[in-house]
Scaffold this active site. Structure first.
Site, PDB file in Angstrom:
ATOM      1  N   HIS A  36      26.764  28.920  75.385  1.00 59.47           N
ATOM      2  CA  HIS A  36      26.934  30.354  75.135  1.00 59.47           C
ATOM      3  C   HIS A  36      25.684  31.128  75.541  1.00 59.47           C
ATOM      4  O   HIS A  36      24.696  31.143  74.793  1.00 59.47           O
ATOM      5  CB  HIS A  36      27.247  30.605  73.663  1.00 59.47           C
ATOM      6  N   GLU A  40      25.232  34.232  75.507  1.00 55.62           N
ATOM      7  CA  GLU A  40      25.032  35.351  74.581  1.00 55.62           C
ATOM      8  C   GLU A  40      24.473  34.876  73.241  1.00 55.62           C
ATOM      9  O   GLU A  40      24.131  35.688  72.375  1.00 55.62           O
ATOM     10  CB  GLU A  40      26.343  36.110  74.366  1.00 55.62           C
ATOM     11  N   CYS A  44      32.273  28.617  77.936  1.00 51.28           N
ATOM     12  CA  CYS A  44      32.849  27.694  76.966  1.00 51.28           C
ATOM     13  C   CYS A  44      34.303  27.358  77.317  1.00 51.28           C
ATOM     14  O   CYS A  44      34.538  26.689  78.313  1.00 51.28           O
ATOM     15  CB  CYS A  44      32.702  28.252  75.547  1.00 51.28           C
TER      16      CYS A  44
END
Length: 356
Positions: A325, A327, A240
């Protein structure tokens, strides 16, 4: 109690006010996921923004600290169509209670469809969220620079005891990024973004992960030469804001999107494999395609919806970045393997292609 949301395009929306009477200003943004409001509200990338949730009922499962991405609410205000205030599980507190604890107002009963339509048509804009007992604010530029220019005095924190030592370059990271590294048996040092190079080098790191964060990457331009030096000497992975910072450090430019990408359902394509997968995203800025011409980067991921850059790979160095992202938190787990591939890069001298 009632409140009023006023957009900088002149449109206004009423709703029920929850929390102490206050008046705030911030960029108005929206989130499209049906779940994940806990993670969204505590995600540092939303710092200072007023967020509108598109799903018609928010708060159904309350708030549990297990899913928090930081230790506080990062958004400046919350707007929902319906605020759930019914019974919850024994380990959860209500969204209204959580917001009041952090002195963050909620406006419920608002016409979120119309608000989001305004953002879609006019672009991300300034907004004011004001309790009706208070006067409106004077319109001022929204602060998007959350990184002091001075050297950070924060201490480096080290967690875990694995054999691979990762430096998490901290632009206000999500806790899920740290959690993923620790679950992969890494030793992780959380390194403040303005840490002196000699201090970084003294840690004995195997690789660097440049984290997510809020605001305009240009706020960190005084550190771009430092980050380029680090990335040229350590296997690196950017997520990001970290993706934008690394691209900028090697000469690329960034620009602000009309209304950003926020949600848990954005399709991206790996240009090496032509595989399309779903991703979780939260960003206002994007790397400009034309600016990559004189950089050592090739586009790795592309957004299927608008063709914007979603990831880069360095032509010679063990360096990859993603705009989304991996995650998630919230969102799909389609890209968790990128962490493992990053760790594989730290064990090799030559660049490893990402086959996600």
């Amino acid at each position: 109690m009632t409140g009023l949301l006023t957009l900088s395009n002149g449109k206004a929306f009423k709703g029920q006010w929850h929390g102490k009477a206050s008046a705030i200003q911030g960029e108005i943004v929206f989130f499209t996921g049906m779940t994940g409001y806990e993670e969204v509200l505590t995600d540092p990338s939303y710092k200072g923004q007023i967020i509108v949730f598109s799903y018609p009922l928010i708060g159904q499962y309350g708030i549990q600290s297990l899913y928090a991405q930081s230790d506080q609410i990062q958004t400046a205000g919350i707007i929902v169509a319906g605020l759930y205030e019914g019974p919850l599980g024994k380990d959860a507190i209500s969204l209204a209670e959580f917001a009041d604890k952090h002195s963050i107002p909620i406006l419920s009963g608002a016409d979120t469809r119309s608000i989001i339509q305004n953002v879609r048509e006019s672009g991300t804009m300034q907004s004011q969220l004001v309790h009706t007992s208070l006067p409106e604010l004077a319109w001022e530029p929204v602060q998007t620079y959350f990184f002091p220019a001075t050297t950070s005095a924060e201490e480096i924190q080290t967690l875990g005891s694995g054999s691979t030592h990762i430096g998490l370059i901290d632009f206000h990271h999500k806790s899920s990024i740290l959690k993923e590294l620790l679950e992969l048996d890494c030793k992780v040092s959380i390194v403040p973004y303005a840490t002196p190079t000699e201090k970084l080098d003294s840690l004995g790191l195997d690789g660097l992960l440049f984290s997510n964060g809020p605001g305009d990457p240009a706020a960190l331009q005084h550190l771009f030469p430092t980050y380029r030096d680090w990335a040229e000497r350590y296997p690196s992975f950017g997520i990001c804001l970290g993706h934008q910072v690394l691209a900028s450090a090697f000469g690329a430019k960034t620009t602000k999107l009309a209304y950003g990408h926020r949600g848990a359902n954005h399709p991206v394509m790996n240009l090496q494999t032509k595989r399309v997968s779903m991703s979780s995203q939260n960003h206002s800025y994007v790397v400009e395609s034309a600016s990559l011409k004189d950089t050592p980067f090739s586009v790795l991921y592309e957004n299927v919806n608008d063709g914007s850059i979603e990831g880069l790979v360095h032509d010679t160095l063990p360096l990859t970045t993603v705009q989304f992202h991996p995650e998630a938190a919230p969102g799909p787990a389609d890209h968790l393997e990128l962490f493992q591939q990053f760790l594989a890069m730290t064990q090799q001298k030559e660049r490893v292609k990402i086959h996600a």
